[in-house]
Design a protein around this motif. Structure first.
Motif, PDB file in Angstrom:
ATOM      1  N   LEU A 126      22.015   1.487 -66.966  1.00 54.71           N
ATOM      2  CA  LEU A 126      23.024   0.816 -67.778  1.00 54.71           C
ATOM      3  C   LEU A 126      24.246   1.707 -67.966  1.00 54.71           C
ATOM      4  CD1 LEU A 126      20.729  -0.700 -70.553  1.00 54.71           C
ATOM      5  CD2 LEU A 126      21.332  -1.661 -68.318  1.00 54.71           C
ATOM      6  N   ALA A 146      18.199   1.113 -75.564  1.00 56.80           N
ATOM      7  CA  ALA A 146      18.040   1.003 -74.114  1.00 56.80           C
ATOM      8  C   ALA A 146      17.102   2.083 -73.582  1.00 56.80           C
ATOM      9  CB  ALA A 146      19.401   1.097 -73.439  1.00 56.80           C
ATOM     10  N   ALA A 151      15.387   2.505 -69.940  1.00 59.79           N
ATOM     11  CA  ALA A 151      16.593   2.466 -69.118  1.00 59.79           C
ATOM     12  C   ALA A 151      17.297   3.821 -69.125  1.00 59.79           C
ATOM     13  CB  ALA A 151      17.544   1.392 -69.618  1.00 59.79           C
ATOM     14  N   VAL A 153      20.924   5.639 -69.129  1.00 65.29           N
ATOM     15  CA  VAL A 153      22.216   5.224 -69.674  1.00 65.29           C
ATOM     16  C   VAL A 153      23.287   6.217 -69.255  1.00 65.29           C
ATOM     17  CG1 VAL A 153      23.545   4.752 -71.759  1.00 65.29           C
ATOM     18  CG2 VAL A 153      21.135   4.097 -71.654  1.00 65.29           C
ATOM     19  N   GLY A 179      23.415  -2.646 -65.226  1.00 65.41           N
ATOM     20  CA  GLY A 179      23.905  -3.368 -66.401  1.00 65.41           C
ATOM     21  C   GLY A 179      25.119  -2.697 -66.975  1.00 65.41           C
ATOM     22  N   LEU A 227      19.458  -6.783 -74.559  1.00 64.54           N
ATOM     23  CA  LEU A 227      18.490  -5.850 -73.980  1.00 64.54           C
ATOM     24  C   LEU A 227      17.093  -6.443 -73.913  1.00 64.54           C
ATOM     25  CD1 LEU A 227      19.715  -2.581 -75.738  1.00 64.54           C
ATOM     26  CD2 LEU A 227      20.012  -3.195 -73.323  1.00 64.54           C
TER      27      LEU A 227
END
Length: 437
Positions: A126, A146, A151, A153, A179, A227
């Motif tokens: 993301l 996240a 995820a 980031v 994302g 999310l």
């Protein structure tokens, strides 16, 4: 047709009749005609003055602005002198109810895009802009949530970051979902990379306007709910627009708006810059002369051209409500051509749209100009592109992963088609089945 639609159509006409009867009963036939004429003249003067305000500077602009303000006041005074202001208010409320009932009758059953059930991503990546949307990333704790969901980031820490290259590097490192928590311009850049490599794309509504998120049916008030798609999501296959070699998720604008946004002063003083530049942009005194070619039609001299990824609803003058579907496989093409205050008044009032508005849906469109390059606003970001500018649609190019449970896009409000509404009201009675006892 449903029984409720039939009765809503009849209610719409009944409400209109009540408004007319009220005016006739209180003011009489002669008085009603005179008062309606006063309202029409006041409205026309105000609309013409609004066009002068936008297309002139200095003393003429402020005189026109004064007319814009005073014309409805003058109409109100006329009605007050006849002690009929309350009639106008009540009639206005009745008209609002009539339009609401009519649109309810004309609204068909909503169709939703097809959803695809796929496995949850194993290595989502993301990209988040902490400055976007006034700091929504920090306010809604998007980074922490996240990472809790597994995820990786990446935080954008400056304007010089090549977002598309960051996304490509993430894919080389094994990411299976891309994302973005940011504006629509950043969304478009990463969406293009995701489509190119066939990986799903996640939209997090952390931008200022979030038009793409709106049309996907996502929650724009709480971006953290986006999310949820990482663990409980489905996929939508949506179209992408392509202008030259650049992807857009919403639209590309040419003409007046693009020229204003292109100005270096626009970021610091949006209103002042727009008022200073609009006279030349709207009258064609400044900037290139546009020529639009779409679906066998050529339109020249338009003040503004908007090419969108799927068509917007056209219930408002600009045609910028929202897009009920993103998977129709066509561009929405809108050109506004106003050649004077009379055209502007007809356009704003809705009586002359056929003359000033060109609306088409097509898989491709070309915008040319009498200049080697033109300013273009692509998903809200201004760039200069060489002419002619070619725009095409890429059907089902993007796999968007969305939460299984989401607010949903607003239903498209239908335009008020009084002929269709009348047929619906009358046909409903004729088609009522007889019951044999």
């Amino acid at each position: 047709m449903s029984r409720s639609s039939v009765w809503s159509a009849r209610l719409s006409f009944l409400t209109v009749a009540c408004a007319a009867v009220l005016l006739l009963a209180v003011a009489g036939l002669r008085g009603s005609v005179a008062l309606l004429l006063a309202a029409a003249l006041g409205g026309a003067a105000g609309l013409a003055a609004a066009w002068w305000f936008l297309t002139h500077r200095g003393l003429w602009r402020w005189l026109a602005g004064t007319v814009v303000v005073l014309s409805p006041v003058a109409v109100a005074i006329v009605y007050m002198r006849h002690r009929l202001l309350w009639v106008v208010i009540v009639a206005g409320v009745l008209w609002v109810l009539a339009v609401a009932a009519g649109r309810q009758a004309l609204t068909g059953p909503g169709d939703r895009p097809r959803e695809f059930v796929t496995a949850a991503p194993r290595s989502p990546y993301l990209i988040m802009n902490p400055r976007s949307g006034g700091g929504k990333v920090e306010r809604f704790h998007l980074v922490e949530r996240a990472r809790t969901l597994g995820a990786r980031v990446f935080l954008l820490d400056g304007p010089a970051v090549d977002v598309a290259e960051v996304a490509r590097q993430a894919l080389r490192d094994g990411a299976d979902l891309l994302g973005v928590a940011g504006g629509d311009g950043t969304q478009a850049l990463v969406a293009g990379v995701a489509a190119e490599h066939g990986v799903p794309f996640l939209v997090i509504s952390a931008g200022t306007r979030n038009h793409f998120a709106l049309d996907l049916g996502l929650d724009r008030k709480d971006p953290s709910t986006c999310l949820d798609a990482l663990t409980d999501g489905v996929e939508l296959h949506v179209d992408l627009g392509l202008i030259g070699d650049r992807t857009f998720v919403n639209n590309a604008s040419f003409g007046a708006y693009a020229a204003v946004v292109q100005s270096p002063a626009y970021r610091d003083d949006k209103t002042g810059t727009a008022l200073e530049m609009l006279p030349d942009a709207l009258t064609g005194a400044d900037g290139p002369r546009l020529r639009l070619s779409v679906d066998g039609t050529t339109v020249t001299g338009s003040q503004a051209v908007l090419i969108s990824n799927n068509p917007y609803t056209t219930g408002d003058v600009a045609g910028l409500g929202h897009r009920p579907r993103l998977d129709l496989g066509v561009l929405g093409v809108l050109a506004v051509t106003v050649r004077g205050s009379a055209d502007a008044a007809r356009l704003i009032s809705g009586r002359g749209r056929a003359r000033s508005l060109t609306f088409r849906t097509a898989p491709a469109a070309v915008v040319d100009a009498d200049a080697p390059a033109v300013p273009v606003g692509i998903d809200g970001e201004s760039v200069m592109l060489p002419t002619p500018v070619h725009c095409v649609i890429r059907p089902a190019a993007l796999r968007v992963r969305v939460p299984r449970h989401r607010p949903g896009a607003r239903p498209a409000p239908p335009e008020m088609d009084w002929t269709r509404l009348r047929r619906l009201a009358l046909a409903g009675r004729r088609s009522t089945p007889e019951v044999n006892v």
